[in-house]
Design a protein around this motif. Structure first.
Motif, mmCIF file in Angstrom:
data_model
loop_
_atom_site.group_PDB
_atom_site.id
_atom_site.type_symbol
_atom_site.label_atom_id
_atom_site.label_comp_id
_atom_site.label_asym_id
_atom_site.label_seq_id
_atom_site.Cartn_x
_atom_site.Cartn_y
_atom_site.Cartn_z
ATOM 1 N N ILE A 25 6.863 5.374 -2.583
ATOM 2 C CA ILE A 25 5.612 6.131 -2.504
ATOM 3 C C ILE A 25 4.953 5.878 -1.151
ATOM 4 O O ILE A 25 4.737 4.728 -0.747
ATOM 5 N N GLU A 26 4.618 6.942 -0.466
ATOM 6 C CA GLU A 26 3.956 6.828 0.842
ATOM 7 C C GLU A 26 2.467 6.529 0.631
ATOM 8 O O GLU A 26 1.773 7.251 -0.094
ATOM 9 N N ILE A 27 1.994 5.455 1.238
ATOM 10 C CA ILE A 27 0.602 5.040 1.060
ATOM 11 C C ILE A 27 -0.287 5.816 2.032
ATOM 12 O O ILE A 27 -0.043 5.793 3.249
ATOM 13 N N PRO A 28 -1.320 6.502 1.526
ATOM 14 C CA PRO A 28 -2.228 7.267 2.403
ATOM 15 C C PRO A 28 -2.911 6.353 3.434
ATOM 16 O O PRO A 28 -3.077 5.152 3.206
ATOM 17 N N LEU A 29 -3.308 6.919 4.537
ATOM 18 C CA LEU A 29 -3.908 6.156 5.628
ATOM 19 C C LEU A 29 -5.152 5.411 5.187
ATOM 20 O O LEU A 29 -5.336 4.236 5.536
ATOM 21 N N ASN A 30 -6.040 6.068 4.431
ATOM 22 C CA ASN A 30 -7.268 5.404 3.958
ATOM 23 C C ASN A 30 -6.939 4.190 3.090
ATOM 24 O O ASN A 30 -7.615 3.163 3.157
ATOM 25 N N SER A 31 -5.913 4.337 2.280
ATOM 26 C CA SER A 31 -5.490 3.220 1.417
ATOM 27 C C SER A 31 -4.937 2.076 2.250
ATOM 28 O O SER A 31 -5.177 0.900 1.957
ATOM 29 N N GLN A 32 -4.212 2.412 3.314
ATOM 30 C CA GLN A 32 -3.684 1.374 4.200
ATOM 31 C C GLN A 32 -4.815 0.600 4.862
ATOM 32 O O GLN A 32 -4.740 -0.630 4.976
ATOM 33 N N LYS A 33 -5.859 1.304 5.270
ATOM 34 C CA LYS A 33 -7.012 0.650 5.887
ATOM 35 C C LYS A 33 -7.715 -0.273 4.894
ATOM 36 O O LYS A 33 -8.127 -1.386 5.237
ATOM 37 N N PHE A 34 -7.844 0.224 3.662
ATOM 38 C CA PHE A 34 -8.501 -0.601 2.627
ATOM 39 C C PHE A 34 -7.688 -1.857 2.349
ATOM 40 O O PHE A 34 -8.244 -2.960 2.237
ATOM 41 N N ILE A 35 -6.378 -1.717 2.226
ATOM 42 C CA ILE A 35 -5.511 -2.870 1.952
ATOM 43 C C ILE A 35 -5.647 -3.915 3.055
ATOM 44 O O ILE A 35 -5.716 -5.118 2.782
ATOM 45 N N LYS A 36 -5.701 -3.458 4.293
ATOM 46 C CA LYS A 36 -5.840 -4.372 5.433
ATOM 47 C C LYS A 36 -7.191 -5.090 5.384
ATOM 48 O O LYS A 36 -7.270 -6.307 5.556
ATOM 49 N N GLU A 37 -8.260 -4.323 5.110
ATOM 50 C CA GLU A 37 -9.598 -4.922 5.040
ATOM 51 C C GLU A 37 -9.676 -5.940 3.903
ATOM 52 O O GLU A 37 -10.175 -7.058 4.077
ATOM 53 N N TYR A 38 -9.169 -5.547 2.750
ATOM 54 C CA TYR A 38 -9.206 -6.435 1.582
ATOM 55 C C TYR A 38 -8.396 -7.701 1.846
ATOM 56 O O TYR A 38 -8.851 -8.813 1.530
ATOM 57 N N SER A 39 -7.215 -7.560 2.418
ATOM 58 C CA SER A 39 -6.328 -8.712 2.645
ATOM 59 C C SER A 39 -6.921 -9.718 3.614
ATOM 60 O O SER A 39 -6.699 -10.930 3.490
ATOM 61 N N GLU A 40 -7.699 -9.230 4.585
ATOM 62 C CA GLU A 40 -8.229 -10.102 5.634
ATOM 63 C C GLU A 40 -9.634 -10.620 5.337
ATOM 64 O O GLU A 40 -10.127 -11.497 6.059
#
Length: 262
Positions: A25-40
């Motif tokens: 499943i291709e992760i949408p760009l907004n979701s990628q940004k959220f994952i990065k913010e949440y992880s850090e």
């Protein structure tokens, strides 16, 4: 007793490898940004209004995050009913051992010689209290999540109960499920009610008001008399009656128990 299998609060079986499907499943760009913010960040998932789940081969389980040593770790959320119940059965082997030792070492009134060690009763009592409190915790936590939040508790006088007791909750689950453990298993239900009464008297312990210097003897006698094995089995049967196979023995067949070393 054989130790039980631990299960998450929420688990979904799949007929496919969910982890493999997720890779495609291709992760949408907004979701990628959220994952990065949440992880850090130091913010936990609920601060974002999100839940966590773990994807494994043919199952999905819910989990929670926790900050430890500046790292964000993930822990599966285990059903608390099973934690309480497991604690109770882990007391059994040592509990029965110390009860046997207590009765064996306690001298007859006419044959007292020397000092009676207080640890003989204390070792039994500690495990007895742990077992009783955890069995109560198992059944009440089960009732609390099984009864809908909007359920109205009504007394026999047709008045609403604002602060329901565990006995009110026992009545409620019969009404909600339209089946009664009390009617189908009357003797086991009596054991459950005896357990609840004993637990309440332990938690709200008060000395006897009569003119006596041994102000806790009545409760201590009840603890010694209590049928721990059959009460434990009754709690398991009650919970499984309303949620089949929630409490199951681990297929490994091993018995684990708390050990008190002198």
């Amino acid at each position: 007793m054989v130790h039980i299998s631990y299960k998450p609060t929420k688990r979904y079986e799949t007929n496919f490898d969910a982890a493999e499907v997720a890779k495609e499943i291709e992760i949408p760009l907004n979701s990628q940004k959220f994952i990065k913010e949440y992880s850090e960040s130091d913010k936990l998932s609920d601060e974002y209004g999100k839940d966590l789940f773990l994807i494994f081969d043919k199952e999905i389980v819910y989990a929670f995050d926790y900050l430890y040593d500046s790292k964000k770790i993930v822990i599966p959320e285990i059903n608390p009913v099973l934690i309480f119940y497991s604690n109770a059965i882990l007391c059994h082997a040592s509990l029965f051992h110390f009860k046997s030792e207590l009765l064996k070492k306690s001298p007859e009134i006419t044959k007292i010689q020397g000092r009676i060690h207080p640890a003989d009763f204390a070792d039994f009592a500690k495990l007895a209290v742990n077992c009783i409190v955890n069995l109560q915790g198992a059944i009440e936590s089960f009732l609390n999540y099984s009864i809908p939040e909007n359920h109205k508790f009504i007394s026999k006088k047709k008045k609403e109960i604002n602060h329901p007791s565990i006995h009110n909750k026992l009545d409620a689950i019969s009404i909600i499920s339209k089946k009664s453990y009390e009617e189908s298993h009357p003797s086991e239900f009596v054991l459950i009610k005896n357990l609840i009464d004993l637990r309440n008297d332990i938690i709200h312990l008060k000395p006897i008001k009569d003119e006596t210097n041994t102000k806790y003897k009545m409760l201590f006698r009840r603890m010694i008399d209590f049928d721990f094995l059959n009460a434990t089995l009754a709690i398991r049967d009650f919970i499984n009656y309303y949620e089949p196979e929630l409490i199951e023995e681990c297929p490994c067949g091993k018995e684990y128990f708390y050990l008190i070393k002198s």
